[in-house]
Enzyme design. Structure first.
Site, short mmCIF file in Angstrom:
data_model
loop_
_atom_site.label_atom_id
_atom_site.label_comp_id
_atom_site.label_asym_id
_atom_site.label_seq_id
_atom_site.Cartn_x
_atom_site.Cartn_y
_atom_site.Cartn_z
N HIS A 294 68.15 5.41 49.78
CA HIS A 294 69.22 4.43 49.92
C HIS A 294 70.50 5.21 49.78
O HIS A 294 70.61 6.02 49.12
CB HIS A 294 68.92 3.12 49.01
CG HIS A 294 68.88 3.36 47.53
ND1 HIS A 294 67.85 3.79 46.70
CD2 HIS A 294 69.58 2.72 46.63
CE1 HIS A 294 68.15 3.96 45.49
NE2 HIS A 294 69.11 3.19 45.38
N HIS B 59 73.16 4.58 47.47
CA HIS B 59 73.67 4.71 46.11
C HIS B 59 73.95 6.19 45.85
O HIS B 59 72.97 7.10 46.06
CB HIS B 59 72.58 3.98 44.93
CG HIS B 59 72.99 2.46 44.90
ND1 HIS B 59 72.27 1.80 44.43
CD2 HIS B 59 73.89 1.88 45.61
CE1 HIS B 59 72.49 0.37 44.62
NE2 HIS B 59 73.61 0.31 45.67
N ASP C 260 73.62 8.01 43.13
CA ASP C 260 72.55 8.87 42.34
C ASP C 260 71.50 9.18 43.04
O ASP C 260 70.47 9.88 42.73
CB ASP C 260 72.13 8.11 41.31
CG ASP C 260 71.49 6.71 41.30
OD1 ASP C 260 72.06 6.02 42.30
OD2 ASP C 260 70.64 6.36 40.63
N HIS C 261 71.35 8.67 44.04
CA HIS C 261 70.11 9.16 45.38
C HIS C 261 70.67 9.98 46.65
O HIS C 261 70.18 10.71 47.14
CB HIS C 261 69.60 7.61 45.78
CG HIS C 261 68.88 7.08 44.67
ND1 HIS C 261 67.57 7.27 44.26
CD2 HIS C 261 69.18 6.27 43.73
CE1 HIS C 261 67.20 6.65 43.34
NE2 HIS C 261 68.20 5.94 42.90
N HIS D 76 67.57 -4.28 46.98
CA HIS D 76 68.44 -3.56 46.03
C HIS D 76 69.43 -3.05 46.67
O HIS D 76 70.52 -3.14 46.28
CB HIS D 76 67.32 -2.16 45.66
CG HIS D 76 68.35 -1.50 44.52
ND1 HIS D 76 68.37 -1.79 43.22
CD2 HIS D 76 68.64 -0.20 44.89
CE1 HIS D 76 68.99 -0.92 42.60
NE2 HIS D 76 69.27 0.36 43.49
N ASP E 143 64.52 2.71 44.57
CA ASP E 143 64.66 1.86 43.61
C ASP E 143 64.30 0.43 43.97
O ASP E 143 64.85 -0.51 43.70
CB ASP E 143 66.34 1.79 43.27
CG ASP E 143 66.86 2.78 42.63
OD1 ASP E 143 66.06 3.95 42.15
OD2 ASP E 143 67.87 2.89 42.26
N HIS F 136 63.42 6.55 39.20
CA HIS F 136 63.78 6.66 37.96
C HIS F 136 62.53 6.54 36.98
O HIS F 136 61.63 6.06 37.24
CB HIS F 136 64.75 5.44 37.67
CG HIS F 136 66.06 5.48 38.25
ND1 HIS F 136 67.22 6.05 37.84
CD2 HIS F 136 66.35 4.82 39.49
CE1 HIS F 136 68.26 5.80 38.59
NE2 HIS F 136 67.85 5.07 39.65
#
Length: 258
Positions: A54, A56, A58-59, A111, A136, A174
């Protein structure tokens, strides 16, 4: 087929998915490109693709660096919000990594609306359990927050993942398992599967890749909305929609400090 978790940031996971016969690899959510490159070099594999779960940061935040280091690699993702995207994928799209590693894309919007899970199997080893990179959406013992979606969408997403073979190994985004365990114990304390998850957490700092979709059906409260324990914890009645139970349960987890 081989999967190597690569811990990045404080609690994120990137991965290398390796097709063993060709020595070609795909990086999943390669946020830290030097770490991914080092892992690939140690394995002696050639990185040819990135699978983004996705958009975001941090990905997908490493995708620009990934594209610069591996200019011939294809970067897959579920929307043009994914950094450095080169190939858009949608639900049920199929990919082949190297000679034998089959990848099926599963759209799981909630998400984020562009959340894609990747179900992977080895065509040369039909008895080897498959794996699923869940980003996530699904965590071991938990679910992602509903940043761009609703409880109904998350319920649908988790049920969709629940259609995979029970032996499917879960590779999540995570290391949240200890916190998810604590919440599960508050909701479903008498469940022997939750006790089994606690044993795994106590014995392993890294829990990704150690459990399955079948396990999640037994201990993940977000996949057990109709269980007596979850209905009691959310004050649900026989007439309460599953989407409402999911929303209530997510609110409880968001506020949980156990």
């Amino acid at each position: 087929m081989r999967v190597l978790p690569v811990p990045v940031r404080e609690d994120n996971y990137a991965y290398l998915l390796v097709d063993e016969s060709s020595n070609k690899a795909a990086a999943v959510d390669p946020y830290d490109v030097p770490k991914i490159a080092d892992a690939a070099n140690k394995l002696g594999v050639q990185i040819v693709a990135a699978l983004t779960t996705h958009h975001h940061f941090d990905h997908s935040g490493g995708n620009q660096d990934f594209a610069a280091k591996y200019p011939d690699a294809t970067i897959f993702g579920g929307s043009d919000k994914v950094s450095a995207l080169s190939k858009l994928v949608k639900d049920q799209d199929e990919l082949l990594l190297g000679d034998n590693t089959h990848i099926r894309c599963l759209a799981t919007p909630c998400h984020t609306q562009d959340s894609i899970c990747y179900y992977v199997t080895d065509k040369a080893k039909p008895t080897q359990p498959g794996g699923v990179f869940t980003g996530d959406t699904l965590f071991i013992g938990g679910s992602g927050r509903f940043f761009e979606g609703t409880g109904d969408e998350m319920n649908r997403a988790l049920k969709y993942l629940g259609t995979l073979p029970d032996s499917t190994i879960v590779y999540n985004g995570h290391e949240y398992t200890a916190g998810n365990l604590a919440f599960a114990k508050s909701v479903d304390p008498a469940n022997p599967a939750v006790a089994r998850l606690e044993t795994i957490v106590k014995a392993n700092k890294i829990t990704t890749g150690l459990t399955t979709i079948g396990d999640e059906k037994e201990w993940n409260v977000f996949m057990r909305l109709t269980s007596d324990a979850v209905k009691s914890a959310t004050a649900a009645t026989a007439d309460t929609p599953e989407s409402t139970i999911m929303d209530t349960l997510r609110d409880q987890k968001n506020n949980f400090r156990g």
